[in-house]
Structures are given as C-alpha cells and as structure tokens.
Write an enzyme that holds these catalytic residues in place. Structure first.
Site, PDB file in Angstrom:
ATOM      1  CB  SER A   1      -0.960  -0.031   1.188  1.00  0.00           C
ATOM      2  OG  SER A   1      -1.952   0.952   1.058  1.00  0.00           O
TER       3      SER A   1
ATOM      4  CG  ASP B   1      -6.042  -2.798  -4.772  1.00  0.00           C
ATOM      5  OD1 ASP B   1      -6.816  -1.865  -4.482  1.00  0.00           O
ATOM      6  OD2 ASP B   1      -4.851  -2.840  -4.401  1.00  0.00           O
TER       7      ASP B   1
ATOM      8  CG  HIS C   1      -5.704  -1.675  -0.870  1.00  0.00           C
ATOM      9  ND1 HIS C   1      -4.647  -1.694  -1.762  1.00  0.00           N
ATOM     10  CD2 HIS C   1      -5.238  -1.067   0.256  1.00  0.00           C
ATOM     11  CE1 HIS C   1      -3.593  -1.113  -1.206  1.00  0.00           C
ATOM     12  NE2 HIS C   1      -3.921  -0.736   0.015  1.00  0.00           N
TER      13      HIS C   1
END
EC number: 2.3.1.31
Length: 415
Positions: A155, A329, A362
């Site tokens: 991330s 995602d 995600h």
C-alpha cells in the site's frame, strides 16, 4: 529503552531511538526526532530486509510468539508473511520495520511531546514520504545496517519502498512493491480529502488541540474517516459476499453516530454494523491528527516529482524489482502496477509484475498470505528468477502496447 526477547526461533528487538536533529522536506527542523522500530532475527552484514508499513500500521510487523487471543494493533499486521519459516523468513533475514514520522506508535508525530512538554498537535512539521525514507536511513545507520538485501512495502508502504529506489538507489538490492502505485489517482485523492474533512469537522478536533484526559477526542470524525477507508479497501464482490443486504441487531453500536428520527423504521444492516465496529476499534488505537498527516503524505507522493518521468526517477536503481497487484483492488489497480513495471523496463531494471486474481480488494495483500507469500519469498531469496514469480511480460520484454493490458493471473499455493 531497548527490549530484546529471544524465544525458540525468534529474536525480537524493540526500541525507540533518538536520531537527533532532523530537517523535514518542509524546511522545518526537529531537534530530536524519535524513531520506533522492531527488528527480527540476526544481522550478518548482508541479510537486512526493511519492511515498510501501510497507512495506519506500525513497526509491529511480525509476531513475538505470545499473541494468542490478541487483536488490533497488538497483533502483528503481517504476521502471516514475516516470521520464522514464513515468506520473509526471520531465521534467514534480519527484518526491520520502522514506524514512520507523523504516526503514533512511538515515532515522533502530532501526539508526541513537543519542546514545551505538551503534545505537538498541528504544530508538528508536515511530513512526506521522503521524510519517512530519510528517517529510516538514519535509523538503519544507527543500527549499523548499510546496503539492504531488500525493501518490501505494501500500500503506501510500497510508495515508501519506491522512494528508496529514488533517494538511495545504491542501498537496495531488491525492491518489492505490493498493492501500490507511483501516485494516487484523483478518485483516491478525493476520498482522502473527504476523510480529512470528517475529522476536522468534528467539534472535538478543536483545531488539532484535543489532547489531555479532560478533553474529548474527535472519535466520531476519525471513525467516519476510517469507515471511508474500509469501503476503499474492500471490493464490491467481497462486500456483497460478506454483507449483502442483511439486517443486523442494532444493539449499542447502532447508536454510534447520530441518525434521523426515521432511521428506527428501517433496518440497521450488517454492513453498517461492520463499519461502526471498525470505527470504534480504530478510534481506540489511532490518533486523529496522525491520520491527517499520514494521508497528506500519501496524497503528496509522486514518483516522478522532480524528474521527467517515472522511468527517469528510477534510472539510478540497478537492483531487481517485483510488483504484486490484485485484480479486485480498485485502490491501486493492476493497470497502475503495469504502468510502473513499464517504467522499470524502460530503465532496463529486471522487473516482474506478478498479478494475483482476487476479489478481496485492496485488503488482499493482508488477508491472502497463501497468494502473496510464495512470490515474495522466492523474490527475496532468488530475485525475479524465483520459481513462484510470474510476469505480465514473460519473455522479459514489454507487453504489446497495441493490445489491451491482459494480466497473467496466478493462483498460488504453499511453496
């Protein structure tokens, strides 16, 4: 004070280090930047792996062997990936994770004590991803770690990892960027802006001055910001499967936020209950000002800043790179990772873009270790030639630009 615990297969060092005067990218200077970290395993001079945490993560990346029954930040955030016998094996590697400046888990940030003995609040200097990287470099110098065998980040931690390839390209042998991108797109920027406004619109935020036992914290605003985040991290399919339109018992949590009088006529749904639970738990462990600071740092990051292109920014990096993306995602898409892979390829950097088929959104990089672990393990051990590593350009070339990008999906099992 440094704490070192050794149990069979586990050596864990946990400490907060004063790295001295630190000039932030803004030009503001902190006379004594404190940096919290955890390190696992034994350093042999060549086996150091830096793991960069996500937005609200901490230095507690791996378990200590005594975490049965714990939850929240007391539980390791990537314990299924990092540890003895795990994908990033602390029997083989010296793994360091550093809490970034601006956060609230021991490293200096808005909630930490300022020169006047009171919390900094919004007087704390603005922080950027570049500030994170330079603080990590100084902490590693303190630990006696020079060149890193690998930098791994997920991330916004992936952005942090990318920044290492720009600021300290000679210090990194292998770079693994998981569920990340070279920059945020406008949709994510907009969601982050709304999340910050949820915090600053809470009367208890009080301009960032809410510290002290007698003062209420802006938990409602921070909770709303976290709820937006969770909607961002999940995919449409995973939410439908997890919640559907099912009703939940309202209980106490159904009154966590003000509602209109008509609300009692309508069902309180499971998705609302989930979001309220996440808001409550997050407000217990995180600082609202830190959330403002860290989302600003993430929004600000642009790999190509100061360069003509992403490829130009990465031109000095001579190591190998792995990009891992997930088909479900929408926060950091496979297309964004493919664009980043192209930047590495144009610089003749050995790179693999490993696409994982997943509908977990995600969060897949956190909740599907059986898919993330094998390519990470083989890349850290062997580079892009690792057995479990796949690429969207298997021949080592560039995907055909005249054709739509069609990722090579992977379904992986244990090594």
């Amino acid at each position: 004070m440094s704490r070192t615990r050794t149990t069979p297969g586990r050596r864990v060092e946990s400490d907060v280090v004063d790295i001295g005067e630190h000039e932030f990218e803004s030009g503001e200077i902190l006379p004594d930047l404190k940096v919290a970290y955890e390190a696992y395993g034994e350093f042999d001079g060549q086996n150091a792996v830096l793991v960069c945490h996500g937005l609200t993560g901490s230095q507690h990346v791996a378990g200590h062997g005594t975490e049965s029954g714990v939850s929240g930040q007391a539980r390791a955030w990537w314990g299924d990936i990092v540890g003895p016998g795990k994908a990033i094996d602390t029997n083989d590697y010296y793994v360091i994770c550093v809490n970034v400046p601006g956060s609230c888990y021991g490293t200096s940030g808005p909630a930490s004590e300022g020169p006047d003995g009171e919390p900094w609040g919004t007087d704390f200097p603005p922080v950027t991803v570049h500030d994170w990287t330079r603080a990590q470099r100084r902490l590693l110098d303190h630990l006696g770690v020079g060149r890193l065998h690998a930098v791994v980040g997920g991330s916004v931690g992936g952005m942090n990892a990318l920044d290492w390839a720009v600021q300290f390209p000679d210090d990194v042998e292998r770079l693994a960027v998981v569920a990340s991108a070279a920059r945020l797109d406008s949709q994510c920027l907009g969601i982050d802006a709304v999340a910050r406004r949820a915090i600053t619109s809470d009367p208890n935020w009080n301009g960032g001055d809410y510290y002290g036992e007698e003062r209420p914290s802006p938990d409602a605003g921070l909770g709303l910001a976290r709820q937006l985040g969770h909607l961002m991290y999940l995919s449409k399919d995973s939410m439908e499967r997890k919640f559907g339109r099912r009703s939940a018992g309202r209980g106490e949590r159904g009154d966590a936020f003000p509602s209109d009088p008509a609300a009692s006529f309508f069902p309180y749904r499971e998705v609302e209950s989930y979001l309220d639970y996440q808001a409550e738990k997050f407000a217990e462990r995180f600082d609202a000002n830190a959330y403002l600071y860290l989302t600003r740092a993430m929004d600000d990051f642009d790999l190509s800043e100061g360069y003509e292109s992403d490829a130009a920014a990465l031109a000095a990096f001579e190591g190998e790179a792995l990009l891992v993306s997930f088909t479900g995602d929408w926060h950091f898409t496979t297309e964004q990772s493919e664009s980043l892979a192209g930047a590495f390829r144009r610089g003749d950097v050995p790179v693999a873009h490993h696409v994982v088929e997943s509908d977990h959104g995600h969060d897949a990089f956190l909740v599907e270790p059986e898919k993330v672990g094998p390519p990470l393990a083989d890349f850290v051990d062997e580079g892009v030639a690792g057995r479990a590593v796949t690429d969207t350009a298997p021949d080592g070339g560039e995907p055909d630009e005249d054709e739509d990008f069609a990722p090579v999906h992977s379904s992986l099992f244990s090594r």
